[in-house]
Design an enzyme around this catalytic site. Structure first.
Site, PDB file in Angstrom:
ATOM      1  N   THR B 189       0.801  -1.274   0.052  1.00 26.86           N
ATOM      2  CA  THR B 189      -0.077   0.079  -0.098  1.00 26.86           C
ATOM      3  C   THR B 189       1.008   1.287  -0.003  1.00 26.86           C
ATOM      4  O   THR B 189       2.085   1.174   0.397  1.00 26.86           O
ATOM      5  CB  THR B 189      -0.831  -0.028   1.011  1.00 26.86           C
ATOM      6  OG1 THR B 189      -1.671  -1.055   1.096  1.00 26.86           O
ATOM      7  CG2 THR B 189      -1.591   1.248   1.624  1.00 26.86           C
ATOM      8  N   ASN B 391       5.985 -11.972  -6.560  1.00 30.70           N
ATOM      9  CA  ASN B 391       4.565 -12.109  -6.306  1.00 30.70           C
ATOM     10  C   ASN B 391       3.881 -13.282  -6.241  1.00 30.70           C
ATOM     11  O   ASN B 391       2.643 -13.470  -6.067  1.00 30.70           O
ATOM     12  CB  ASN B 391       3.990 -11.100  -6.919  1.00 30.70           C
ATOM     13  CG  ASN B 391       3.951  -9.646  -6.389  1.00 30.70           C
ATOM     14  OD1 ASN B 391       3.720  -9.115  -5.478  1.00 30.70           O
ATOM     15  ND2 ASN B 391       4.952  -8.790  -7.260  1.00 30.70           N
ATOM     16  N   THR B 396       1.877 -20.905   0.739  1.00 25.14           N
ATOM     17  CA  THR B 396       1.201 -20.767   2.030  1.00 25.14           C
ATOM     18  C   THR B 396       1.099 -22.204   2.496  1.00 25.14           C
ATOM     19  O   THR B 396       1.345 -23.139   2.181  1.00 25.14           O
ATOM     20  CB  THR B 396      -0.274 -20.598   1.687  1.00 25.14           C
ATOM     21  OG1 THR B 396      -0.762 -21.427   0.818  1.00 25.14           O
ATOM     22  CG2 THR B 396      -0.654 -19.128   1.237  1.00 25.14           C
TER      23      THR B 396
END
Lengths: 396, 396
Positions: B189, B391, B396
């Site tokens: 962000t 990216n 996970t």
């Protein structure tokens, strides 16, 4: 049906040859599709402000009730080439018209390849009579034409459907396309042609083709870069007679969807074929806008490539599509696993979902926004280092 | 000025600490900026439909004439976290307010990191008093706060300017930002804060900040993915007194541009810093739309990465921006070399231009569309396999 065995509809012939635009003589660079009688023709073209000479010429010639042929070349798109480019495109159609003994206006044209270069007319000029002489009516001839359209596609894209005519006979639609795989120095382009022996009026052909393209070729994206040459043409020569409109539209939709999804399956560097279903918005247009925005997000594409169920990337992409929605109504499923309900996280096993993404080439994203009737199905691919390599590692 | 030596304006203090949100204790994950007196505050926030709890809380609290502090955390964006996320954000501001002895409303908040996870309040709760206790007024303290904002940024981003006050003294603006570098599992962000001891009213602060953000933070793109948490805040405590508005606006613009371009210079995986100048359109808005579309085209980005002067990609991207223009008026220069004039190719040495792109990190694209007054300067980066790797290669 294997691409090598897709038949031509009655009254059509096709050819594909190498004329020397591509330096490898084993690679075809010219393609021709011909109806032996005047056919209805309709076309849908790129919405880019910048369009190539072939699009300018073909746009003038459809819809039509007297079309005879589509000529195509790959290796050079003839875009940003001014008056000379326009003259070259007209010369190509005139040469085919002369070989077929028809008006120039009965021939449409598509080109795909690098932008800002002039066509190698020294190669194309002698190639066109050779192309016309190679016309044949077998599946091999159609396959050769599909080969002549290819730039960086790894396979020829063909699809066919049959349907009953009003008089109980059989009509056929056969389509060919080339994909939006991008490789320097080529600006690849989506080109498609659908041939049918069903009888269709020009206005019906135009309307039905637009509807079919809207839900097939207009619902795919590899990288969001709209080409200057995108073209889909429909030729209907009536040899089989008229068909029920609904059945014809369904067959046309299926052929277009086959070809469009084949383009995504063959996208440059892609390792995943992604189907995005968006539901529950006020309109189909809203759903399509969100689907396209999600499809074009590099962060969504790389997450899928990395088998990462990082669903915040999908939700946040939906959020910047420019379509208002209530975030607390947002539901998301990845490969059938609920990951978000009513805007908040659902507990799920990340390792299992990651395995599911990694081990399947097909990936499904389902986004629901509420109770609205607006839906869209959209297809895209992941973004890989191979895509970057293919599009960057070219040295002029 | 080196980031380590950027001073704070009079009356401001800052701190950055690690509280355990980031597992590496050497990486700061909390940041605090404090004015010792009530300050004017203005804010500009993401336009994403999906916004995080911190954006919801901060939006309610600006513009203001009684602001005291901005608290930030990195490592978790607190987005898509529902009522619990909102309560967590309010609790963070309340804890800082208690430490400073001010109203909760005087504290704004920003968070950056993964979406769809709850804040680790067990780490943050004891970390906030520690953060307030670490406040200091030296350049080191400001630098520590800038470190606390970082996610995947490779360097802390700080900028400062001074200007004369109306009474002949000196006012200062000092800004800090974090970048839009993206790495799984973080949705990065853009966060920015500008502190100044100049006296500015809330309405002027709001107007001047919006204008400055419009031509700096709103004119950069790494990958076109708009975050749910983007925030730029301005705190003006008046310690130095009022300044000439034009001079203040110029200094604010410069600080914002420094920070915005630093974000692009530090973009994930980038090897080129690209400045796009668009001129000659009817409006600045049209120019910005085209600049952004060119900046976000993966084909343009990969061509620059590959040092490929394949300018058709730039022209065709301009063509699908949705802004009408006359293709025959289009001019393009790459690194000062004319490649297209009046819509048709200019002869140039491709190898020389390719060398120029390859050997310079900075790359210039100049697009002119005619005689209109609309212009835009926009900054972006290239697209590299490293961006994809960073990216995608997260399991996970």
């Amino acid at each position: 049906m294997p691409a090598e065995s897709v038949p031509l509809p009655v009254g059509f012939s096709a050819a594909g040859v190498n004329c020397g635009v591509k330096s490898d003589p084993a690679k075809r660079d010219l393609a021709l599709f011909v109806s032996d009688r005047p056919a209805t023709a309709a076309g849908v073209f790129t919405q880019n402000v910048v369009v190539g000479a072939p699009v300018q010429v073909s746009r003038e010639r459809v819809p039509s009730d007297a079309a005879r042929a589509v000529v195509m070349n790959s290796g050079c798109s003839n875009v940003s080439t001014g008056a000379r480019g326009l003259a070259d495109a007209r010369e190509m159609t005139a040469a085919i018209a002369a070989a077929l003994g028809c008006d120039d206006e009965a021939v449409t044209i598509c080109s795909t390849g690098v932008i800002g270069h002039f066509l190698n007319m020294d190669a194309i000029r002698p190639g066109l009579p050779k192309l016309a002489a190679a016309l044949g009516e077998t599946p091999n001839d159609l396959h050769a034409a599909a080969e002549g359209m290819r730039t960086t596609d790894t396979f020829a894209k063909l699809s066919t459907r049959t349907l009953q005519t009003e008089q109980g006979g059989e009509a056929r639609l056969s389509g060919a396309a080339k994909g939006a795989a991008m490789i320097a120095p080529n600006m690849a382009t989506m080109l498609g042609v659908v041939l049918t022996d069903a009888a269709v009026t020009p206005s019906d052909a135009d309307r039905l083709l637009r509807a079919a393209v809207d839900r097939s070729f207009n619902r795919i994206s590899v990288d969001g870069h709209m080409s200057t040459s995108d073209t889909v043409l429909l030729l209907a020569n009536g040899a089989a007679g008229p068909c029920d409109e609904e059945a014809f539209a369904a067959a046309l939709n299926e052929v277009c969807e086959d070809l469009a999804t084949d383009i995504i399956r063959d996208a440059e560097g892609a390792t995943h074929f992604v189907t995005i279903d968006v539901t529950g918005l006020p309109s189909d247009e809203d759903a399509a806008t969100i689907a396209r925005t999600v499809a074009d997000s590099p962060l969504v594409k790389t997450a899928i490539h990395g088998a990462d169920p990082n669903w915040g990337r999908i939700k946040s992409a939906a959020g910047y599509a420019g379509v208002p929605f209530e975030p607390s109504r947002f539901d998301l499923d990845i490969n059938g696993q609920a990951v978000c309900r009513s805007g908040v996280p659902v507990e799920f096993d990340e390792a299992t979902l990651s395995d599911s993404i990694r081990s399947h080439r097909d990936c499904s994203l389902r986004l629901n926004f509420g109770d609205g009737p607006g839906i869209c199905r959209f297809w895209t691919c992941d973004l890989t280092a191979e895509y970057v390599r293919l599009n960057a590692d070219y040295t002029t």
